[in-house]
Write a protein that holds these residues in place. Structure first.
Motif, mmCIF file in Angstrom:
data_model
loop_
_atom_site.group_PDB
_atom_site.id
_atom_site.type_symbol
_atom_site.label_atom_id
_atom_site.label_comp_id
_atom_site.label_asym_id
_atom_site.label_seq_id
_atom_site.Cartn_x
_atom_site.Cartn_y
_atom_site.Cartn_z
ATOM 1 N N LEU B 21 0.817 -1.215 0.000
ATOM 2 C CA LEU B 21 0.000 0.000 0.000
ATOM 3 C C LEU B 21 0.848 1.261 0.000
ATOM 4 O O LEU B 21 0.472 2.263 -0.601
ATOM 5 C CB LEU B 21 -0.923 0.005 1.234
ATOM 6 C CG LEU B 21 -2.053 -1.002 1.209
ATOM 7 C CD1 LEU B 21 -2.817 -0.932 2.510
ATOM 8 C CD2 LEU B 21 -2.981 -0.726 0.054
ATOM 9 N N VAL B 78 4.770 -23.043 -5.529
ATOM 10 C CA VAL B 78 5.151 -23.056 -6.949
ATOM 11 C C VAL B 78 4.392 -21.968 -7.703
ATOM 12 O O VAL B 78 4.969 -21.228 -8.517
ATOM 13 C CB VAL B 78 4.877 -24.441 -7.542
ATOM 14 C CG1 VAL B 78 5.093 -24.424 -9.027
ATOM 15 C CG2 VAL B 78 5.776 -25.458 -6.908
ATOM 16 N N ILE B 79 3.093 -21.843 -7.423
ATOM 17 C CA ILE B 79 2.316 -20.831 -8.133
ATOM 18 C C ILE B 79 2.790 -19.437 -7.737
ATOM 19 O O ILE B 79 2.881 -18.531 -8.571
ATOM 20 C CB ILE B 79 0.820 -21.041 -7.856
ATOM 21 C CG1 ILE B 79 0.370 -22.309 -8.564
ATOM 22 C CG2 ILE B 79 0.001 -19.876 -8.342
ATOM 23 C CD1 ILE B 79 -0.984 -22.757 -8.219
ATOM 24 N N SER B 82 5.856 -18.652 -9.654
ATOM 25 C CA SER B 82 5.532 -18.351 -11.047
ATOM 26 C C SER B 82 4.993 -16.938 -11.190
ATOM 27 O O SER B 82 5.401 -16.200 -12.094
ATOM 28 C CB SER B 82 4.502 -19.343 -11.570
ATOM 29 O OG SER B 82 4.930 -20.644 -11.363
ATOM 30 N N ALA B 85 7.665 -14.345 -10.870
ATOM 31 C CA ALA B 85 8.495 -14.267 -12.081
ATOM 32 C C ALA B 85 7.795 -13.458 -13.160
ATOM 33 O O ALA B 85 8.403 -12.586 -13.796
ATOM 34 C CB ALA B 85 8.797 -15.676 -12.592
ATOM 35 N N LEU B 86 6.485 -13.702 -13.349
ATOM 36 C CA LEU B 86 5.751 -12.949 -14.378
ATOM 37 C C LEU B 86 5.674 -11.478 -14.016
ATOM 38 O O LEU B 86 5.837 -10.599 -14.880
ATOM 39 C CB LEU B 86 4.344 -13.514 -14.529
ATOM 40 C CG LEU B 86 4.123 -14.396 -15.746
ATOM 41 C CD1 LEU B 86 2.670 -14.741 -15.866
ATOM 42 C CD2 LEU B 86 4.577 -13.686 -17.003
ATOM 43 N N LEU B 88 7.788 -9.747 -12.213
ATOM 44 C CA LEU B 88 9.095 -9.117 -12.432
ATOM 45 C C LEU B 88 9.339 -8.894 -13.915
ATOM 46 O O LEU B 88 9.891 -7.865 -14.317
ATOM 47 C CB LEU B 88 10.196 -9.996 -11.841
ATOM 48 C CG LEU B 88 10.298 -9.967 -10.331
ATOM 49 C CD1 LEU B 88 11.361 -10.922 -9.863
ATOM 50 C CD2 LEU B 88 10.625 -8.572 -9.847
ATOM 51 N N ALA B 89 8.908 -9.839 -14.743
ATOM 52 C CA ALA B 89 9.071 -9.664 -16.190
ATOM 53 C C ALA B 89 8.304 -8.435 -16.653
ATOM 54 O O ALA B 89 8.813 -7.621 -17.442
ATOM 55 C CB ALA B 89 8.580 -10.914 -16.918
ATOM 56 N N LEU B 90 7.087 -8.260 -16.132
ATOM 57 C CA LEU B 90 6.301 -7.082 -16.524
ATOM 58 C C LEU B 90 6.953 -5.801 -16.028
ATOM 59 O O LEU B 90 6.946 -4.782 -16.727
ATOM 60 C CB LEU B 90 4.875 -7.208 -15.983
ATOM 61 C CG LEU B 90 4.034 -8.254 -16.684
ATOM 62 C CD1 LEU B 90 2.711 -8.437 -15.974
ATOM 63 C CD2 LEU B 90 3.788 -7.868 -18.118
ATOM 64 N N ILE B 92 10.138 -5.310 -15.616
ATOM 65 C CA ILE B 92 11.269 -5.029 -16.507
ATOM 66 C C ILE B 92 10.767 -4.387 -17.793
ATOM 67 O O ILE B 92 11.356 -3.431 -18.318
ATOM 68 C CB ILE B 92 12.035 -6.334 -16.798
ATOM 69 C CG1 ILE B 92 12.753 -6.817 -15.544
ATOM 70 C CG2 ILE B 92 13.056 -6.121 -17.902
ATOM 71 C CD1 ILE B 92 13.368 -8.176 -15.685
ATOM 72 N N LYS B 93 9.638 -4.882 -18.296
ATOM 73 C CA LYS B 93 9.056 -4.293 -19.502
ATOM 74 C C LYS B 93 8.687 -2.824 -19.271
ATOM 75 O O LYS B 93 8.946 -1.957 -20.119
ATOM 76 C CB LYS B 93 7.793 -5.077 -19.896
ATOM 77 C CG LYS B 93 8.071 -6.229 -20.813
ATOM 78 C CD LYS B 93 8.601 -5.722 -22.121
ATOM 79 C CE LYS B 93 8.530 -6.776 -23.199
ATOM 80 N NZ LYS B 93 9.323 -6.421 -24.363
ATOM 81 N N HIS B 95 9.987 -0.830 -17.124
ATOM 82 C CA HIS B 95 11.204 -0.032 -17.022
ATOM 83 C C HIS B 95 11.795 0.276 -18.397
ATOM 84 O O HIS B 95 12.316 1.365 -18.632
ATOM 85 C CB HIS B 95 12.239 -0.778 -16.179
ATOM 86 C CG HIS B 95 13.508 -0.015 -16.006
ATOM 87 N ND1 HIS B 95 14.622 -0.279 -16.745
ATOM 88 C CD2 HIS B 95 13.822 1.014 -15.199
ATOM 89 C CE1 HIS B 95 15.577 0.560 -16.401
ATOM 90 N NE2 HIS B 95 15.115 1.361 -15.460
ATOM 91 N N ARG B 96 11.674 -0.649 -19.303
ATOM 92 C CA ARG B 96 12.186 -0.391 -20.651
ATOM 93 C C ARG B 96 11.370 0.699 -21.343
ATOM 94 O O ARG B 96 11.915 1.508 -22.084
ATOM 95 C CB ARG B 96 12.055 -1.653 -21.494
ATOM 96 C CG ARG B 96 13.081 -2.655 -21.196
ATOM 97 C CD ARG B 96 12.859 -3.785 -22.130
ATOM 98 N NE ARG B 96 14.110 -4.284 -22.619
ATOM 99 C CZ ARG B 96 14.187 -5.181 -23.585
ATOM 100 N NH1 ARG B 96 13.100 -5.617 -24.154
ATOM 101 N NH2 ARG B 96 15.342 -5.607 -23.970
#
Lengths: 245, 111
Positions: B21, B78-79, B82, B85-86, B88-90, B92-93, B95-96
């Motif tokens: 928050l 596990v979920i 997952s 990870a998704l 963090l990938a977003l 990074i996107k 940030h680009r």
């Protein structure tokens, strides 16, 4: 300040909920059935593994497909980035130390996977250990070394094979007329409880999940670290260009 | 004793909630998400405890604890990994695209 009070309030509210609960003295419901009948029906000494891979096997298949979806998503988001340069890796001492450690880590991971039906452990945990090995290689030796030793295509193949193996083992139960992912009912030998060769299909399913999780997590880390190195490399070249100007 | 375990789970959950928050940095939001997830997992595992229980491994001496929450926790771990990870990938996107991970600055850029 308001947010802090809000969080404290929610915490107090949750605490009032659990403070009213009594310490349970016995187990009821499906868990009691699992505890009593696991040795009879599956032959696995680890009841959690029996629940994961036998009683609730379809759940685990869905879970494995979640990892697969994540790998697909991460790979799709970073599909356009081309690999340019690798990090240099760490010092000589770190390299020697890690190359000494890697065989033991591999042994540890395979022990966790193969003994998953008898002791705490299983495919998910052992797969995570295998992924840790590749992540260590990636960090200590640089990602181009890791890519040259374990090709990304190989990882994808291992992951797909793990998933296919899982579904194939489920299909054996279907062919035997006992239902999808059936274990001893489909003719897998039950064996003696506590022996290495026991519990029917559970060790095989452990191996399949281990392949899937290890290769999947390793692929996720590799594609992320590649992108970060790419961005870092771009920034470095920008800095160098500014210096020249 | 079991109350301490419940209290820890709730405390960890509230730390994660406060992080989500109050922080504007997207990476810190993802960290808060993982902390909240740890709190929820602690709560699930604690809910399976039986007074004086032993681990659910055959052979058992005495009453075993409830093995069902352990299996659910494995699934949830596990979920959770997952979806982190998704996320963090977003990030990074993002940030680009915007060259920042600050939510306020991203909103300012859009207007």
């Amino acid at each position: 300040m308001g947010l802090l009070l809000l969080c404290l309030g929610i915490g107090w509210w949750l605490w009032k909920g659990v403070a009213a609960m009594e310490d349970p003295e016995f187990i009821i419901g499906p868990a009691a059935y699992y505890i009593i009948n696991t040795a009879e029906e599956t032959g696995a000494a680890n009841i959690v593994a029996a629940i994961l891979f036998d009683y609730r096997g379809i759940d685990t298949l869905g879970e494995a497909s979640v990892i697969y979806t994540t790998v697909c998503g991460v790979a799709m988001l970073f599909s356009k980035s081309k690999y340019k340069r690798s990090s240099a890796g760490l010092s000589f001492i770190a390299r020697r130390g890690v190359s000494f450690l890697v065989p033991f880590l591999l042994l540890y991971g395979s022990t966790i996977i193969l003994m998953g039906h008898m002791t705490p452990g299983g495919g998910f945990q052992g797969g995570a250990v295998f992924a840790t090995v590749t992540i260590l290689l990636c960090i200590v030796f640089g990602s181009s070394f890791e890519m040259s030793r374990i090709k990304p295509k190989t990882k994808e193949t291992i992951e797909s094979l793990g998933g296919l193996f899982f579904v194939f083992l489920g299909g054996v139960g279907l062919l035997a007329g006992a239902g999808f992912l059936a274990n001893t009912a489909a003719g897998f030998p039950r064996g003696q409880v506590g022996n290495f060769l026991s519990a029917g299909a559970i060790p095989l399913l452990n191996i399949a999940v281990g392949m899937k999780v290890g290769a999947g997590l390793s692929t996720i880390f590799y594609s992320m670290v590649r992108v970060l190195e790419l961005e870092f490399g771009e920034q470095m070249s920008e800095v160098e260009g500014n210096d020249k100007n | 004793m079991i109350k301490i375990s419940y209290a820890t789970a709730i405390f960890v959950f509230c730390i994660g909630l406060y992080t989500i928050l109050s922080k504007r940095n997207l990476f810190k939001t993802v960290i808060g998400l993982t902390i909240m997830e740890s709190g929820a997992l602690m709560l699930i595992v604690t809910a399976g405890y039986v007074h004086g229980g032993v681990p659910p491994l055959i052979p058992m001496e005495g009453q075993a604890v409830n093995p069902l929450p352990h299996a659910f926790t494995l699934t949830a771990i596990v979920i959770g990994a997952s979806d982190v990870a998704l996320a963090l990938a977003l990030v990074i996107k993002v940030h680009r695209r915007y060259k920042t991970v600050d939510l306020d600055k991203i909103r300012g850029l859009k207007e």
